[in-house]
Design a protein around this motif. Structure first.
Motif, short mmCIF file in Angstrom:
data_model
loop_
_atom_site.label_atom_id
_atom_site.label_comp_id
_atom_site.label_asym_id
_atom_site.label_seq_id
_atom_site.Cartn_x
_atom_site.Cartn_y
_atom_site.Cartn_z
N SER A 169 0.86 -1.18 0.00
CA SER A 169 0.00 0.00 0.00
C SER A 169 0.90 1.24 0.00
CB SER A 169 -0.88 -0.01 1.25
OG SER A 169 -0.12 0.32 2.39
N PRO A 170 0.31 2.42 -0.23
CA PRO A 170 1.12 3.65 -0.17
C PRO A 170 1.72 3.91 1.21
CG PRO A 170 -0.95 4.08 -1.28
CD PRO A 170 -1.03 2.69 -0.72
N LYS A 171 1.12 3.30 2.25
CA LYS A 171 1.64 3.46 3.62
C LYS A 171 2.82 2.53 3.89
CE LYS A 171 -2.87 4.61 5.51
NZ LYS A 171 -3.93 4.18 6.44
N GLY A 172 3.11 1.62 2.96
CA GLY A 172 4.19 0.67 3.16
C GLY A 172 3.73 -0.65 3.75
N GLU A 173 2.44 -0.84 3.86
CA GLU A 173 1.91 -2.12 4.37
C GLU A 173 2.11 -3.20 3.31
OE1 GLU A 173 -2.06 -0.74 4.78
OE2 GLU A 173 -1.83 -0.26 6.90
N ILE A 174 2.68 -4.31 3.70
CA ILE A 174 2.90 -5.41 2.78
C ILE A 174 1.63 -6.24 2.73
CG2 ILE A 174 4.26 -7.46 2.26
CD1 ILE A 174 6.56 -6.14 3.85
N LYS A 175 1.02 -6.30 1.55
CA LYS A 175 -0.23 -7.06 1.37
C LYS A 175 0.07 -8.47 0.88
CE LYS A 175 -2.86 -3.52 2.31
NZ LYS A 175 -3.78 -3.47 3.40
N ALA A 176 1.13 -8.65 0.10
CA ALA A 176 1.52 -9.97 -0.41
C ALA A 176 3.02 -9.97 -0.66
CB ALA A 176 0.77 -10.31 -1.69
N GLN A 232 17.79 -7.93 1.93
CA GLN A 232 18.06 -6.79 1.04
C GLN A 232 17.08 -6.77 -0.13
OE1 GLN A 232 22.04 -6.60 -0.51
NE2 GLN A 232 21.60 -4.85 -1.81
N VAL A 233 16.85 -7.91 -0.77
CA VAL A 233 15.96 -7.96 -1.93
C VAL A 233 14.52 -7.65 -1.50
CG1 VAL A 233 14.95 -9.51 -3.66
CG2 VAL A 233 17.41 -9.48 -3.30
N VAL A 234 14.09 -8.19 -0.36
CA VAL A 234 12.73 -7.92 0.11
C VAL A 234 12.57 -6.44 0.44
CG1 VAL A 234 11.08 -8.34 1.99
CG2 VAL A 234 12.25 -10.27 0.90
N THR A 235 13.54 -5.86 1.12
CA THR A 235 13.48 -4.44 1.48
C THR A 235 13.42 -3.56 0.23
OG1 THR A 235 14.73 -4.88 3.50
CG2 THR A 235 14.64 -2.60 2.75
N GLU A 236 14.27 -3.85 -0.75
CA GLU A 236 14.27 -3.07 -1.98
C GLU A 236 12.93 -3.20 -2.72
OE1 GLU A 236 17.63 -4.62 -4.08
OE2 GLU A 236 19.05 -3.34 -3.02
N THR A 237 12.39 -4.41 -2.76
CA THR A 237 11.15 -4.63 -3.48
C THR A 237 9.98 -3.96 -2.78
OG1 THR A 237 12.08 -6.75 -4.17
CG2 THR A 237 9.78 -6.38 -4.67
N VAL A 238 9.96 -4.00 -1.45
CA VAL A 238 8.91 -3.30 -0.69
C VAL A 238 8.99 -1.81 -0.96
CG1 VAL A 238 8.12 -2.68 1.63
CG2 VAL A 238 8.65 -5.06 1.09
N GLN A 239 10.20 -1.26 -0.99
CA GLN A 239 10.36 0.17 -1.28
C GLN A 239 9.84 0.51 -2.67
OE1 GLN A 239 11.64 2.63 0.88
NE2 GLN A 239 10.82 3.99 -0.67
N THR A 285 6.00 0.27 -2.63
CA THR A 285 5.43 1.41 -1.91
C THR A 285 5.50 2.66 -2.78
OG1 THR A 285 6.06 0.44 0.21
CG2 THR A 285 5.58 2.80 0.19
N ASN A 286 6.65 2.89 -3.42
CA ASN A 286 6.77 4.04 -4.32
C ASN A 286 5.77 3.97 -5.46
OD1 ASN A 286 8.81 5.14 -2.81
ND2 ASN A 286 10.45 4.54 -4.17
N ALA A 287 5.57 2.78 -6.01
CA ALA A 287 4.61 2.62 -7.10
C ALA A 287 3.19 2.91 -6.60
CB ALA A 287 4.69 1.21 -7.67
#
Length: 145
Positions: A35-42, A59-66, A69-71
């Motif tokens: 979500s735009p708040k950074g909540e991981i839905k999946a 590292q890969v999970v953190t980068e992908t979450v960022q 979230t940006n998207a």
């Protein structure tokens, strides 16, 4: 008129509350919906990523979450601009800062293929293309004054 605006604002609030974006890491080993708040839905991890160790997974999970979230934030900016108009979107950006895709910061640098990692001396350069125009504009004497 005011009632239409109130309904449009309520619709926008509901859309923004349910908004998510799904992004795949450039290496293809992780996919995140956030979500735009950074909540991981999946979160989907490729089994090959798990073989690279805990630090690589983190590292890969953190980068992908960022990235996800940006998207999602970018999609929310786009929806807001459509609903409220560009003027209001510009006002919001002046308060909240630039939208993520407008800024140049990108936390992920895709890995280079082995061919690009070779030393500069070993890389083949593209052949030079000769300019066949020969400045045709200046060949016509009537144009020169």
């Amino acid at each position: 008129m005011n009632e239409e605006r109130l309904q449009a604002t309520e619709r926008l609030q509901h859309e923004l509350a349910a908004l998510t974006a799904t992004v795949e890491h450039p290496n293809g080993l992780c996919m995140v919906t956030a979500s735009p708040k950074g909540e991981i839905k999946a979160l989907h991890l490729h089994p090959a990523l798990l073989n690279q160790g805990a630090q690589a997974v983190g590292q890969v999970v953190t980068e992908t979450v960022q990235l996800a979230t940006n998207a999602a934030v970018q999609v929310s900016f786009n929806k807001m601009a459509l609903a409220l108009g560009d003027g209001m979107a510009i006002d919001v950006e002046s308060i909240a800062g630039d939208s993520p895709f407008r800024s140049t910061w990108n936390p992920v640098v895709p890995p280079k293929p082995p061919a690009e990692q070779a030393s500069p001396e070993r890389r083949q350069r593209a052949p030079r293309v000769e300019d066949t125009d020969d400045d045709a504009f200046f060949e016509n004497p009537s144009w020169l004054r």
